[in-house]
Design an enzyme around this catalytic site. Structure first.
Site, PDB file in Angstrom:
ATOM      1  CE  LYS A 235      -6.957  -0.269   6.000  1.00  0.00           C
ATOM      2  NZ  LYS A 235      -7.800   0.325   5.574  1.00  0.00           N
TER       3      LYS A 235
ATOM      4  CB  CYS B 214      -3.941   3.309  -1.062  1.00  0.00           C
ATOM      5  SG  CYS B 214      -5.173   4.498  -1.198  1.00  0.00           S
TER       6      CYS B 214
ATOM      7  CG  HIS C 173      -1.631   0.818   1.632  1.00  0.00           C
ATOM      8  ND1 HIS C 173      -1.467   2.022   1.896  1.00  0.00           N
ATOM      9  CD2 HIS C 173      -2.965   0.853   1.509  1.00  0.00           C
ATOM     10  CE1 HIS C 173      -2.677   2.953   1.931  1.00  0.00           C
ATOM     11  NE2 HIS C 173      -4.075   1.960   1.712  1.00  0.00           N
TER      12      HIS C 173
ATOM     13  CD  GLN D 196      -6.752  -4.732   4.180  1.00  0.00           C
ATOM     14  OE1 GLN D 196      -7.868  -5.837   4.928  1.00  0.00           O
ATOM     15  NE2 GLN D 196      -7.137  -3.523   4.003  1.00  0.00           N
TER      16      GLN D 196
ATOM     17  CG  ASP E   1       0.511  -2.068   5.996  1.00  0.00           C
ATOM     18  OD1 ASP E   1      -0.303  -2.225   6.843  1.00  0.00           O
ATOM     19  OD2 ASP E   1       0.848  -1.888   4.780  1.00  0.00           O
TER      20      ASP E   1
HETATM   21  N1  PLP Z   1      -1.618  -1.286   4.660  1.00  0.00           N
HETATM   22  C1  PLP Z   1      -3.129  -1.601   3.894  1.00  0.00           C
HETATM   23  C2  PLP Z   1      -2.406  -2.669   3.909  1.00  0.00           C
HETATM   24  C3  PLP Z   1      -3.925  -1.059   3.242  1.00  0.00           C
HETATM   25  O1  PLP Z   1      -5.020  -1.899   3.060  1.00  0.00           O
HETATM   26  C4  PLP Z   1      -4.106   0.062   4.366  1.00  0.00           C
HETATM   27  C5  PLP Z   1      -5.020   0.676   3.917  1.00  0.00           C
HETATM   28  O2  PLP Z   1      -6.445   0.711   3.173  1.00  0.00           O
HETATM   29  C6  PLP Z   1      -3.714   1.307   5.439  1.00  0.00           C
HETATM   30  C7  PLP Z   1      -1.944   0.589   4.915  1.00  0.00           C
HETATM   31  C8  PLP Z   1      -3.834   1.876   5.739  1.00  0.00           C
HETATM   32  O3  PLP Z   1      -4.449   2.141   6.507  1.00  0.00           O
HETATM   33  P1  PLP Z   1      -4.929   3.407   7.275  1.00  0.00           P
HETATM   34  O4  PLP Z   1      -5.589   4.536   6.386  1.00  0.00           O
HETATM   35  O5  PLP Z   1      -6.078   3.308   8.047  1.00  0.00           O
HETATM   36  O6  PLP Z   1      -3.659   3.833   8.045  1.00  0.00           O
END
Ligand code: PLP
Length: 405
Positions: A226, A364, A123, A203, A200
Site C-alpha cells: 500500500k 472489508c 477493517h 492506510q 493499524d
Molecule cells: N487495515 C486497513 C485499514 C486496511 O485498509 C487494510 C487493507 O485494505 C488492511 C488492514 C489489511 O491489509 P493487508 O491486506 O495488506 O494485510
C-alpha cells in the site's frame, strides 16, 4: 505543483496503459498502490544477481542477501523513526502483523474476562483476530462508537476502559471514510490507564509521515504494497520492552537459539518473531519504495493528496443525489460515496468501462457498513501520482452513469 507529477507518473509504467481502449484512471490506491520502476528493478536485480537465503550461509551471496535484508530493516526503522532495528519485525503485511500481535499478546497477557478496545471503523483484519482470541480465551471486545461524520467519540472511548482492559487496537486512518483518527491523543488516554496500543497503519503510512516515537505507539502495523512496495511484505513495529516480554508467534528456523527435543531457546529480537525464510527480495524492494516516497517528501505527498481529495469532494458534491460518506474534519485521501439509489456495484462496473478503477462493496468493514445502514460504497482513493485531470474524469464518469439511471 509540489513535485513534477508528469515526471513522477513516468516512473510508474502501468499508469501509461489503457483499459477498454481508454487511458487507465487508477483510483484504487487504498486496496493497493502501483509500483515505480525502482521497486520492480530492485526485485529483478536481486533475483538475477544476488539471490541466496539470508542469515544462513557463510558464502558470498548469502552474506550479500543478508546485508540487503538487514539494510532494509534499517530503512524501515528510519522511515517510522523506531529507536532500534530490534523493533522492526518483517511480516507478510498488516493482516499478519495484527494476527501476530493478537496471538502473541493473547498467549502472554490475556485471560478470560480481559478486554480489548477496538473501534467502529476497523477493517476486518483488526476485528477477526480479536474475535479468534475471544473464542479461544473468553476475552471481551469493546467498540468505540463514532458520529455521523465518521469521527470516533473520545468521551465514549474514555468510558470503555476498565481494570480488565489489556489492549487498545485502532486504525490510524479509515479505509472507507478516510478519517484520520487522533491516535496520538488516543494513545495518551490509553497510557493513562496503563494500557498499550496497537495502531493499524495500513492506510496511515502511505499518506503522511509517521513517527512511532512521537505517537508513542506501542505497536504499529503496515503493508508494503500500500506504500508503493511489493506484495507479501509488511511490518510490525513494537517497542522493545514489549517485544522482549511477548512469546513467539510461529516456531521454525531462524527464530531459535538452540533446539533439543526437550527444549528450545529463542533467538534475540527481531528474529524471535521471524520464523522461516523471509521474503528477503520483497524487503529490499520495500526499502526502495520507502526511499522513493522519502525522496518526494511525505509532507509533499500529503499536501498533494489533500488538495486532490478536497477538489474531488467539492466537485462530487455538485452531482444531484450525491451522498458523501465520511466527512471527518481530518481526512485522508479516500472518498466514499453513493448516488441516489444507484447500487455501488453498478456504479463501479460502469465506471470501469470508462477506464476508471474504483473500489465497490463493504471494503472489508462490514460492521462499519452496519453502523452506516448501507451495504457498501463506491470508493475512490488517491495516491501520489493521481492528478486533478483524473478527478475530472471521475466526476464526468459519475455524472454520466447517474444520468443513465
Ligand atoms: N487495515 C486497513 C485499514 C486496511 O485498509 C487494510 C487493507 O485494505 C488492511 C488492514 C489489511 O491489509 P493487508 O491486506 O495488506 O494485510
Amino acid at each position: 505543483m509540489i513535485y513534477n507529477i508528469n515526471k513522477v507518473r513516468e516512473d510508474f509504467p502501468i499508469l501509461g496503459r489503457e483499459v477498454y481502449g481508454k487511458p487507465l484512471v487508477y483510483l484504487d490506491n487504498g486496496a493497493t498502490t502501483q509500483k515505480p520502476r525502482v521497486v520492480v528493478d530492485a526485485m529483478v536485480d536481486e533475483y538475477y544477481s544476488v539471490n541466496a537465503n539470508v542469515h544462513r550461509g557463510v558464502h558470498f551471496l548469502s552474506q550479500q542477501a543478508t546485508e540487503l535484508h538487514e539494510a532494509s530493516r534499517e530503512t524501515v526503522r528510519r522511515f517510522i523513526n523506531a529507536r532500534s532495528t530490534n523493533e522492526v519485525i518483517f511480516t507478510r503485511g498488516t493482516t499478519e502483523s495484527v494476527n501476530l500481535l493478537a496471538s502473541s499478546f493473547g498467549d502472554g497477557f490475556m485471560r478470560e474476562g480481559d478486554e480489548v478496545i477496538i473501534s467502529t471503523m476497523e477493517h476486518h483484519s483488526n476485528i477477526v483476530p480479536w474475535q479468534l482470541q475471544a473464542a479461544r480465551r473468553g476475552i471481551a471486545i469493546k467498540v468505540i462508537p463514532m458520529n455521523d461524520q465518521g469521527e470516533l467519540l473520545l468521551d465514549e472511548y474514555e468510558k470503555l476502559f476498565s481494570e480488565r482492559t489489556k489492549l487498545v487496537s485502532i486504525t490510524h486512518v479509515s479505509n472507507v471514510l478516510g478519517t484520520i483518527n487522533p491516535v496520538r491523543q488516543m494513545i495518551t488516554m490509553a497510557h493513562e490507564h496503563g494500557v498499550p496500543v496497537l495502531v493499524d497503519g495500513a492506510q496511515g503510512v502511505p499518506h503522511a509521515a509517521v513517527d512511532v516515537q512521537d505517537l508513542d505507539a506501542d505497536f504499529y502495523a503496515f503493508s508494503g504494497h500500500k506504500v508503493y512496495g511489493p506484495t507479501g511484505v509488511g511490518v510490525l513495529y513494537g517497542k522493545e520492552e514489549w517485544l522482549d516480554r511477548l512469546p513467539p508467534y510461529q516456531g521454525g528456523g531462524e527464530m531459535i537459539q538452540t533446539v533439543t527435543f526437550e527444549k528450545t531457546t529463542f533467538n534475540e529480537l527481531p528474529f524471535k518473531f521471524e520464523a522461516g525464510t523471509p521474503d528477503y527480495v520483497a524487503t529490499t524492494a520495500l526499502a526502495r519504495a520507502l526511499d522513493y516516497v522519502t525522496a518526494l517528501g511525505m509532507d509533499n505527498i500529503a499536501l498533494h493528496e489533500h488538495e486532490l481529495t478536497q477538489y474531488a469532494m467539492n466537485r462530487l458534491r455538485e452531482i444531484p443525489g450525491m451522498r458523501l460518506i465520511g466527512e471527518a474534519e481530518h481526512k485522508s485521501s479516500v472518498v466514499s460515496f453513493l448516488v441516489g439509489d444507484i447500487h455501488h456495484f453498478d456504479m463501479g462496473t460502469l465506471l470501469d468501462r470508462l477506464g476508471i478503477a474504483v473500489r465497490t462493496g463493504h471494503h472489508c468493514a462490514q460492521p462499519l457498513m452496519q453502523r452506516l445502514g448501507i451495504e457498501g460504497t463506491v470508493r475512490a482513493s488517491f495516491g501520489l501520482y493521481n492528478t486533478k485531470e483524473e478527478v475530472d474524469i471521475l466526476v464526468a464518469g459519475v455524472e454520466r452513469v447517474s444520468r443513465m439511471f
